[in-house]
Design an enzyme around this catalytic site. Structure first.
Site, PDB file in Angstrom:
ATOM      1  N   LYS A 297      32.770  51.209   8.825  1.00 18.60           N
ATOM      2  CA  LYS A 297      32.356  52.590   8.966  1.00 18.60           C
ATOM      3  C   LYS A 297      31.783  53.136   7.666  1.00 18.60           C
ATOM      4  CE  LYS A 297      36.625  53.602  10.313  1.00 18.60           C
ATOM      5  NZ  LYS A 297      37.874  54.209  10.809  1.00 18.60           N
TER       6      LYS A 297
ATOM      7  N   GLU B  64      25.326  47.701   3.776  1.00 21.72           N
ATOM      8  CA  GLU B  64      26.770  47.698   3.568  1.00 21.72           C
ATOM      9  C   GLU B  64      27.116  48.757   2.523  1.00 21.72           C
ATOM     10  OE1 GLU B  64      29.753  47.319   4.220  1.00 21.72           O
ATOM     11  OE2 GLU B  64      30.560  45.357   3.752  1.00 21.72           O
TER      12      GLU B  64
ATOM     13  N   ASP C  77      32.034  43.687  -2.824  1.00 19.04           N
ATOM     14  CA  ASP C  77      33.127  43.521  -3.788  1.00 19.04           C
ATOM     15  C   ASP C  77      33.445  42.026  -3.925  1.00 19.04           C
ATOM     16  OD1 ASP C  77      35.313  43.956  -5.432  1.00 19.04           O
ATOM     17  OD2 ASP C  77      36.611  44.737  -3.865  1.00 19.04           O
TER      18      ASP C  77
ATOM     19  N   LYS D  91      29.915  45.659  -6.915  1.00 20.90           N
ATOM     20  CA  LYS D  91      30.979  45.560  -7.912  1.00 20.90           C
ATOM     21  C   LYS D  91      31.081  44.082  -8.297  1.00 20.90           C
ATOM     22  CE  LYS D  91      34.930  47.843  -6.663  1.00 20.90           C
ATOM     23  NZ  LYS D  91      36.334  47.915  -6.175  1.00 20.90           N
TER      24      LYS D  91
ATOM     25  N   PHE E  70      38.555  51.111  -8.291  1.00 21.14           N
ATOM     26  CA  PHE E  70      38.606  51.446  -6.871  1.00 21.14           C
ATOM     27  C   PHE E  70      37.967  52.817  -6.683  1.00 21.14           C
ATOM     28  CE2 PHE E  70      40.304  52.903  -2.842  1.00 21.14           C
ATOM     29  CZ  PHE E  70      40.010  51.800  -2.065  1.00 21.14           C
ATOM     30  N   VAL E  71      36.874  52.836  -5.941  1.00 18.07           N
ATOM     31  CA  VAL E  71      36.115  54.076  -5.775  1.00 18.07           C
ATOM     32  C   VAL E  71      36.160  54.596  -4.344  1.00 18.07           C
ATOM     33  CG1 VAL E  71      34.535  53.534  -7.677  1.00 18.07           C
ATOM     34  CG2 VAL E  71      33.962  52.787  -5.361  1.00 18.07           C
TER      35      VAL E  71
ATOM     36  N   ARG F 294      36.045  59.689   2.700  1.00 16.54           N
ATOM     37  CA  ARG F 294      34.699  59.225   3.056  1.00 16.54           C
ATOM     38  C   ARG F 294      33.697  60.372   2.981  1.00 16.54           C
ATOM     39  NH1 ARG F 294      35.061  54.069   5.437  1.00 16.54           N
ATOM     40  NH2 ARG F 294      36.897  53.678   6.720  1.00 16.54           N
TER      41      ARG F 294
HETATM   42  P1  IMP Z   1      34.524  42.518   0.156  1.00 19.00           P
HETATM   43  O1  IMP Z   1      34.679  41.794   1.455  1.00 19.00           O
HETATM   44  O2  IMP Z   1      35.683  42.262  -0.779  1.00 19.00           O
HETATM   45  O3  IMP Z   1      33.190  42.330  -0.523  1.00 19.00           O
HETATM   46  O4  IMP Z   1      34.709  44.056   0.420  1.00 19.00           O
HETATM   47  C1  IMP Z   1      33.915  44.759   1.216  1.00 19.00           C
HETATM   48  C2  IMP Z   1      34.702  45.905   1.830  1.00 19.00           C
HETATM   49  O5  IMP Z   1      35.857  46.245   1.081  1.00 19.00           O
HETATM   50  C3  IMP Z   1      33.845  47.128   1.839  1.00 19.00           C
HETATM   51  O6  IMP Z   1      33.100  47.242   3.031  1.00 19.00           O
HETATM   52  C4  IMP Z   1      34.840  48.248   1.665  1.00 19.00           C
HETATM   53  O7  IMP Z   1      35.283  48.693   2.928  1.00 19.00           O
HETATM   54  C5  IMP Z   1      36.000  47.639   0.924  1.00 19.00           C
HETATM   55  N1  IMP Z   1      36.021  47.970  -0.530  1.00 19.00           N
HETATM   56  C6  IMP Z   1      35.813  47.140  -1.569  1.00 19.00           C
HETATM   57  N2  IMP Z   1      35.906  47.780  -2.748  1.00 19.00           N
HETATM   58  C7  IMP Z   1      36.181  49.074  -2.449  1.00 19.00           C
HETATM   59  C8  IMP Z   1      36.384  50.254  -3.252  1.00 19.00           C
HETATM   60  O8  IMP Z   1      36.327  50.285  -4.500  1.00 19.00           O
HETATM   61  N3  IMP Z   1      36.660  51.398  -2.562  1.00 19.00           N
HETATM   62  C9  IMP Z   1      36.718  51.465  -1.188  1.00 19.00           C
HETATM   63  N4  IMP Z   1      36.522  50.387  -0.419  1.00 19.00           N
HETATM   64  C10 IMP Z   1      36.252  49.198  -1.035  1.00 19.00           C
HETATM   65 MG    MG Z   2      36.856  50.332   3.796  1.00 18.93          MG
END
Ligand code: IMP
Ligand code: MG
Length: 185
Positions: free
Chosen positions: A48, A104, A108, A136, A157-158, A170
């Site tokens: 979302k 997206e 992260d 990130k 963490f943002v 959000r």
């Molecule tokens: P990844 O699979 O670790 O790359 O993370 C992707 C998902 O993790 C994103 O779509 C976010 O929902 C969540 N996410 C990662 N870092 C943050 C953050 O700093 N704040 C809020 N959500 C995050």
């Molecule tokens: Mg999320």
């Protein structure tokens, strides 16, 4: 605890302001409009968190295109990804032979996008690229890079502009670092 009346008191510092977001997305929209001119791309938003970014990008992209959405989740309320991905909603379009751009909220660890890309690539798109609002790089655990990045951010963490903590924040119009006291007891 989540303060019910003033979300901004839970923010340690603003990382990307509303004005910076607007300026950058206009620029990114022009870049995508140039790169995809005549290609009738499909933009696939990963729900979302992508909603504000998707809506603003859609206004900044000035070529014929279609939209679709999918939903995958790896968090269960915390500030760390569980690493376990749950697939909740697929796209509606047949993307075989189409130019697809995944939108997206944040890249992260890279696990979510790597999963989504593998899934969509199996369906034979003409091309598949990634456009992320935030990148990130310090969080990366898998080899995954975005083709378009609005902002590269440090390892914090943002929340805001679609990004959540426990589904809150959000609706903040900017991106801010959440005070650790909000999630540490
Ligand atoms: P990844 O699979 O670790 O790359 O993370 C992707 C998902 O993790 C994103 O779509 C976010 O929902 C969540 N996410 C990662 N870092 C943050 C953050 O700093 N704040 C809020 N959500 C995050
Ligand atoms: Mg999320």
């Amino acid at each position: 605890m989540i303060h019910p009346f003033d979300m901004s008191q839970d923010i340690e510092r603003v990382l990307v302001s509303e004005a910076e977001i607007h300026t950058r997305l206009v620029e990114l929209g022009q870049e995508l409009s140039r790169d995809y001119a005549g290609k009738k791309p499909i933009f696939v938003g990963v729900l979302k968190g992508v909603v504000p970014f998707f809506a603003e990008m859609a206004r900044c992209i000035q070529i014929p295109c279609q939209w679709d959405f999918m939903s995958v989740t790896s968090f269960e309320g915390g500030t760390q990804s569980t690493g376990k991905l749950t697939f909740r909603k697929d796209i509606d379009h047949d993307i075989a032979g189409r130019h697809v751009v995944i939108l997206e909220d944040i890249l992260d660890s890279g696990r979510t996008l790597s999963y989504v890309c593998d899934l969509l690539r199996q369906r034979g798109p003409a091309s598949l690229k990634i456009c992320t609002f935030l990148d990130k790089p310090a969080g990366r655990t898998v080899d995954m890079n975005a083709d378009y990045v609005a902002f590269t951010i440090p390892n914090a963490f943002v929340v805001g502009y679609g990004l959540d903590y426990d589904d809150y924040y959000r609706n903040l119009p900017y991106v801010g670092v959440l005070k650790p006291s909000v999630y540490e007891d």
